[in-house]
Write an enzyme that holds these catalytic residues in place. Structure first.
Site, mmCIF file in Angstrom:
data_model
loop_
_atom_site.group_PDB
_atom_site.id
_atom_site.type_symbol
_atom_site.label_atom_id
_atom_site.label_comp_id
_atom_site.label_asym_id
_atom_site.label_seq_id
_atom_site.Cartn_x
_atom_site.Cartn_y
_atom_site.Cartn_z
ATOM 1 N N TYR A 57 -9.052 5.310 7.738
ATOM 2 C CA TYR A 57 -8.914 5.633 9.104
ATOM 3 C C TYR A 57 -10.174 6.684 9.226
ATOM 4 C CZ TYR A 57 -4.790 3.157 10.555
ATOM 5 O OH TYR A 57 -3.777 2.399 10.490
ATOM 6 N N PRO A 110 -4.305 0.420 18.885
ATOM 7 C CA PRO A 110 -3.771 -0.291 17.624
ATOM 8 C C PRO A 110 -3.887 0.817 16.521
ATOM 9 C CG PRO A 110 -6.043 -0.981 18.778
ATOM 10 C CD PRO A 110 -5.406 -0.528 19.726
ATOM 11 N N LYS A 121 1.043 0.032 14.990
ATOM 12 C CA LYS A 121 2.572 -0.200 15.878
ATOM 13 C C LYS A 121 2.860 -1.206 16.583
ATOM 14 C CE LYS A 121 3.776 3.520 13.710
ATOM 15 N NZ LYS A 121 3.907 2.209 11.723
ATOM 16 N N HIS A 127 0.286 -1.592 0.105
ATOM 17 C CA HIS A 127 -0.424 -0.181 0.567
ATOM 18 C C HIS A 127 0.842 0.929 -0.634
ATOM 19 C CE1 HIS A 127 -3.692 -2.391 1.543
ATOM 20 N NE2 HIS A 127 -3.417 -2.503 0.513
ATOM 21 N N TYR A 167 4.243 6.555 10.084
ATOM 22 C CA TYR A 167 3.236 5.406 9.762
ATOM 23 C C TYR A 167 4.115 4.042 9.485
ATOM 24 C CZ TYR A 167 -0.937 2.628 8.830
ATOM 25 O OH TYR A 167 -2.404 1.972 8.543
#
Ligand code: RFL
Ligand code: PHB
Length: 389
Positions: free
Chosen positions: A200, A292, A296, A72, A384
């Protein structure tokens, strides 16, 4: 029995450490409390940083991940049912891999089996001894008989509820914790993912996340009260709630179906210091927990393994202890940065029960800033995709 490194816990951190050390000729034994079937039925993480991808390749377990995982290059964020994209590749030159922790664990078990690695499962009463001496050992009970493993070092890879951290005297151990007033209700369903990248979502009814495992296996989460009885969340109730919280176009095209797994997980930030005491090293969830939201947890377990593995190789091959002596310091420096990121993503995206109108506006302003600022997006993307080891 004698080994060089006795590893407590056969989750991803214990298995990966064992596999990497084996490739350098260092002998390990893994003691795991649960059965293999149980370990392989746990549905957990889904996103691997590129550093983790490279570590798995180095461990010789990257083939299936490279064939079946999904690379991704970005992610969608959504606020008030309106989405925007953060382009990791454009902003940082890096990407992430979507490949489930269950599959990572399976690949590691298969590799350890192929190389005759010793993994003792269903080991009860695992107890480390003499950790502050030069001759540590670990005892455990298997099929009613007590056994003893003498070793040079003990790696505590036994997760948050394990025995390793508890072996460090209270006068030495410092613990930092923040518990969030909600949980994540997650389902797995044999349906095509709603989006090509993760979504998200911040919404007035609470956070939601659309993730995936493969072309016909989706993973979705909604923020829910942590004490909600799971029976309350029928599949229909879950899908209805998820659809309310995500962008409208996604809600319109989502394919729903029966859930094949459903669980409610609490959210916590936690760090234990130091990560080394005498001959014991804490690794992964045994030393730290993140909520979560930043994906990580597993990745931090992998970076701990990276530091410890290199330290142990230096110890055995070069008779140089500088790597193991700085393990705790190096691992914790990275841990605290990931803790900060996971905490800030959680604060930005969830609805808190005591949130005031002002707090609410701050959250909206933060998301609006993120949507409009390349600098803010770069900061998120850099964290990220994973800070350097
Ligand atoms: P684990 O996986 O907990 O493994 C520890 C193992 O030790 C065993 N054990 C013992 N063995 C012997 N004796 C004892 N006394 C023992 N006590 C425990 C346990 O049975 C177990 O097999 O820890 P490890 O290896 O450090 O790995 C950590 C990761 O599992 C964890 O950080 C991630 O799953 C967190 N996480 C995520 N991480 C990510 O990087 N990306 C994600 O997208 C992500 N999503 C998640 C997550 C965790 C979740 N839950 C349910 C906690 C999503 C969820 C919902
Ligand atoms: C998952 O797919 O389980 C997942 C993905 C991203 C997260 C957390 C969990 O931040």
């Amino acid at each position: 029995m004698r080994t060089q490194v006795c590893i407590i816990g056969g989750g991803p951190s214990g298995l990966l450490l064992s596999q990497l050390l084996h490739l350098k000729g260092i002998d390990t034994v893994i003691l795991e409390r649960k059965s293999r079937d149980y370990v392989l039925s746990r549905i957990r993480a889904g996103v691997l940083e590129w550093g983790s991808v490279e570590m798995l390749r180095e461990a010789g377990v990257g083939d299936r991940m490279d064939r079946e995982g999904f690379v991704h290059a970005g992610t969608y964020m959504s606020a008030l049912n309106k989405g925007f994209r953060i382009d990791f590749e454009k902003l940082t030159g890096k990407k992430v891999m979507v490949y489930g922790q269950t599959e990572v664990t399976r690949d590691l078990y298969d590799a350890r089996d192929r190389m005759d690695g010793v993994i003792i499962d269903e080991a009860d009463g695992v107890t480390p001894h003499g950790l502050d001496t030069d001759a540590p050992y670990v005892t455990y009970v298997k099929d009613g008989t007590e056994h003893r493993i003498d070793c040079d070092f003990v790696a505590g890879c036994d997760g948050f509820h394990g025995v390793s951290r508890k072996s460090i005297p209270a006068s030495v151990l410092r613990e930092y914790e923040s518990v969030y007033p909600f949980g994540w209700l997650g389902i797995l369903s044999e349906t095509p993912p709603v989006s090509d990248e993760l979504i998200y979502a911040n919404h007035e009814r609470g956070f939601a996340l659309c993730s995936m495992r493969n072309a016909n296996l989706s993973r979705y989460y909604v923020q829910a009260p942590v004490d909600d009885p799971i029976e309350k969340w029928t599949d229909e109730a879950f899908w209805d709630e998820l659809k309310r919280r995500i962008p409208e176009d996604a809600a319109d095209r989502i394919v729903t179906g029966p859930s094949i797994e459903k669980s409610l997980a609490p959210l916590r930030s936690f760090v234990a210091e130091p990560m080394r005491w005498g001959r014991l090293f804490l690794v992964g969830d045994a030393a730290h927990i993140v909520p979560p939201t930043g994906a990580k947890g597993l990745n931090l377990a992998v970076s701990d393994v990276h530091y410890l593995y290199h330290g142990l190789v230096q110890h055995y091959q070069d008779k140089d202890d500088s790597g193991i002596d700085t393990y705790s310091q190096k691992a914790l420096a990275r841990v605290w940065k990931s803790e900060r990121f996971s905490w800030s993503m959680t604060k930005m995206l969830h609805r808190f029960p005591d949130q005031s109108a002002f707090d609410q506006r701050m959250q909206e302003a933060e998301l609006a800033y993120l949507e409009s600022s390349t600098a803010a997006q770069t900061a998120l993307a850099e964290n990220y995709i994973g800070l350097p080891f």
